[in-house]
Design a protein around this motif. Structure first.
Motif, PDB file in Angstrom:
ATOM      1  N   GLU A 238      -5.495   6.726  -4.891  1.00  0.00           N
ATOM      2  CA  GLU A 238      -6.382   5.602  -4.846  1.00  0.00           C
ATOM      3  C   GLU A 238      -6.743   4.641  -6.162  1.00  0.00           C
ATOM      4  N   GLU A 239      -6.555   5.405  -7.216  1.00  0.00           N
ATOM      5  CA  GLU A 239      -6.588   4.628  -8.362  1.00  0.00           C
ATOM      6  C   GLU A 239      -5.186   3.712  -8.542  1.00  0.00           C
ATOM      7  N   LEU A 240      -4.068   4.271  -8.099  1.00  0.00           N
ATOM      8  CA  LEU A 240      -3.179   3.302  -8.295  1.00  0.00           C
ATOM      9  C   LEU A 240      -3.051   2.129  -7.381  1.00  0.00           C
ATOM     10  N   SER A 241      -3.563   2.535  -6.165  1.00  0.00           N
ATOM     11  CA  SER A 241      -3.804   1.383  -4.976  1.00  0.00           C
ATOM     12  C   SER A 241      -4.786   0.239  -5.775  1.00  0.00           C
ATOM     13  N   GLY A 242      -5.591   0.576  -6.271  1.00  0.00           N
ATOM     14  CA  GLY A 242      -6.759  -0.256  -6.782  1.00  0.00           C
ATOM     15  C   GLY A 242      -6.620  -0.962  -8.010  1.00  0.00           C
ATOM     16  N   ARG A 243      -5.735  -0.498  -8.648  1.00  0.00           N
ATOM     17  CA  ARG A 243      -5.574  -0.954 -10.233  1.00  0.00           C
ATOM     18  C   ARG A 243      -4.607  -2.167 -10.598  1.00  0.00           C
ATOM     19  N   TYR A 244      -3.606  -2.065  -9.873  1.00  0.00           N
ATOM     20  CA  TYR A 244      -2.472  -3.071 -10.111  1.00  0.00           C
ATOM     21  C   TYR A 244      -2.010  -3.605  -8.495  1.00  0.00           C
TER      22      TYR A 244
ATOM     23  N   GLY B  78      -3.005   9.716   5.719  1.00  0.00           N
ATOM     24  CA  GLY B  78      -3.732   8.180   5.765  1.00  0.00           C
ATOM     25  C   GLY B  78      -2.885   7.153   4.875  1.00  0.00           C
ATOM     26  N   TYR B  79      -3.514   6.095   4.613  1.00  0.00           N
ATOM     27  CA  TYR B  79      -2.935   4.887   4.147  1.00  0.00           C
ATOM     28  C   TYR B  79      -3.734   4.446   3.188  1.00  0.00           C
ATOM     29  N   GLU B  80      -3.416   4.172   1.852  1.00  0.00           N
ATOM     30  CA  GLU B  80      -4.245   3.355   1.034  1.00  0.00           C
ATOM     31  C   GLU B  80      -3.684   2.012   0.493  1.00  0.00           C
ATOM     32  N   PRO B  81      -4.705   0.865   0.879  1.00  0.00           N
ATOM     33  CA  PRO B  81      -4.402  -0.468   0.886  1.00  0.00           C
ATOM     34  C   PRO B  81      -4.227  -0.761  -0.707  1.00  0.00           C
ATOM     35  N   ARG B  82      -3.040  -1.581  -1.000  1.00  0.00           N
ATOM     36  CA  ARG B  82      -3.069  -2.072  -2.598  1.00  0.00           C
ATOM     37  C   ARG B  82      -3.965  -3.303  -2.397  1.00  0.00           C
ATOM     38  N   THR B  83      -5.468  -2.990  -2.996  1.00  0.00           N
ATOM     39  CA  THR B  83      -6.129  -4.265  -2.973  1.00  0.00           C
ATOM     40  C   THR B  83      -5.662  -5.646  -3.612  1.00  0.00           C
ATOM     41  N   ALA B  84      -5.152  -5.520  -4.467  1.00  0.00           N
ATOM     42  CA  ALA B  84      -4.369  -6.727  -5.264  1.00  0.00           C
ATOM     43  C   ALA B  84      -3.600  -7.509  -4.351  1.00  0.00           C
ATOM     44  N   ALA B  85      -3.130  -6.701  -3.228  1.00  0.00           N
ATOM     45  CA  ALA B  85      -2.247  -7.507  -2.103  1.00  0.00           C
ATOM     46  C   ALA B  85      -3.221  -8.595  -1.225  1.00  0.00           C
TER      47      ALA B  85
ATOM     48  N   GLY C 207       0.823  -1.078   0.213  1.00  0.00           N
ATOM     49  CA  GLY C 207      -0.004  -0.071  -0.221  1.00  0.00           C
ATOM     50  C   GLY C 207       0.737   1.142  -0.050  1.00  0.00           C
ATOM     51  N   TYR C 208       0.270   2.318   0.257  1.00  0.00           N
ATOM     52  CA  TYR C 208       1.107   3.701   0.224  1.00  0.00           C
ATOM     53  C   TYR C 208       0.357   4.615   1.374  1.00  0.00           C
TER      54      TYR C 208
END
Length: 338
Positions: free
Chosen positions: A332-338, A266-273, A254-255
């Motif tokens: 948020e786009e970056l964290s949710g796309r890949y 805050g923190y954006e989780p990388r959903t793919a992880a 995440g980021y």
């Protein structure tokens, strides 16, 4: 985009006949469906399996729960963790609801490049009172749609991925001798027997369903892991943000970010992880709270947290200096796309 709630689902009901269905049938069926998905790289090693047994009369009465079993190459060979779990279920008496749930890592394609999501599909197999077998398959990606869940056309992505899903659904239906019942239309898409309705023709129920619903859903999942507190930064901002990438073992989780123009962080989780992204995110949010309690500005908190990371399981900052995104939405786009 990768989601934390299903983009769509399909269900098959199988009535085996007069003979009682043993609990191990749930695991055997789940593995058979897994193998179909694996043939198209829609499932790749290693999935995680949860096994449960509940009393049919009161499903809150959990008689057995075994979580996080690794799906080994021969998962029902003697002495494997899954085989032992199914033996435990087999020893139970009474009218049971037996469930086997597998979170399936898998690959989706874009311009010929494979991208891995830790929860591309979830497979659930239930046996009711030893007489009815129900199989449900959920997907957590919009790679099968002509438009993504942010309303952008993606014909190339669709062409690379939708046929794989359609073939897998057809092969699973052949396995059971019946077509699936598609799930109801939802905020993201409308399932069909072989995939999804074309949103370019039918339209979406909501504009930018990912941005409208998924960001809020991820925030709730993340914050459910930590105590509530008023001692924290704002969650949203209209300003550009600076951020650090958080990785563990080479995987981006995440980021962590802070606003350039106000006191948001805050923190954006990388959903793919998958689950790891949210586990790590809870640790980083607590670090930001600690910074807030010291009276640090949002940008100062970002630097302080990067230099004082949480325990190793929370991951580590990759960059020496923060990167910049033009908006929180872009991150948020970056964290949710890949």
């Amino acid at each position: 985009m990768i989601t934390s709630n299903p983009v769509g689902d399909w269900t098959w009901e199988v009535t085996p006949g007069a003979e009682k269905v043993r609990p191990v049938r749930a695991a055997e069926t789940a593995i058979a469906v897994w193998n179909v998905l694996a043939a198209h790289e829609l499932a790749i090693p290693r999935g995680r399996v949860n096994v449960s047994a509940r009393a049919v009369g009161d499903r809150r009465d959990v008689l057995l729960a075994v979580d996080g079993v690794s799906l080994e190459p021969q998962p029902l060979s003697p002495e494997t963790a899954l085989s032992r779990a199914m033996s435990q279920v087999d020893s139970l008496e009474g009218d049971l609801l037996v469930g086997v749930r597998i979170e399936c890592p898998g690959c989706w394609l874009e311009s010929g490049v494979k991208h891995r999501a830790e929860k591309l599909f979830v497979l659930q197999v239930d046996i009711w009172k030893s007489s009815l077998l129900v199989v449900t398959l959920e997907t957590y990606s919009d790679a099968w749609l002509t438009m993504d869940t942010r309303d952008r056309e993606q014909p190339e992505v669709y062409a690379e991925n939708a046929p794989r899903l359609a073939t897998a659904l057809e092969e699973i239906s052949a396995l059971f001798g019946a077509a699936p019942t598609p799930g109801d239309p939802n905020r993201h898409a409308t399932p069909t027997e072989t995939g999804f309705e074309d949103p370019m023709v039918e339209g979406f129920s909501y504009d930018d369903s990912w941005g409208t619903f998924e960001v809020a859903a991820r925030s709730r999942l993340l914050r459910s892991r930590i105590p509530t507190s008023e001692d924290e930064y704002q969650e949203i901002t209209d300003h550009p943000v600076r951020y650090f990438t958080i990785q563990r073992g080479g995987q981006t989780l995440g980021y962590i970010w802070a606003s350039i123009g106000d006191e948001a962080a805050g923190y954006e989780p990388r959903t793919a992880a998958g689950e790891s992204a949210f586990e790590a995110g809870a640790e980083w949010l607590l670090r930001l709270r600690a910074a807030h309690s010291q009276g640090l500005s949002a940008l100062a908190a970002l630097s302080w947290a990067a230099q004082s990371p949480p325990r190793p399981d929370g991951g580590l900052v990759v960059e020496e200096t923060p990167q910049e995104a033009p908006s929180l939405d872009a991150l948020e786009e970056l964290s949710g796309r890949y």
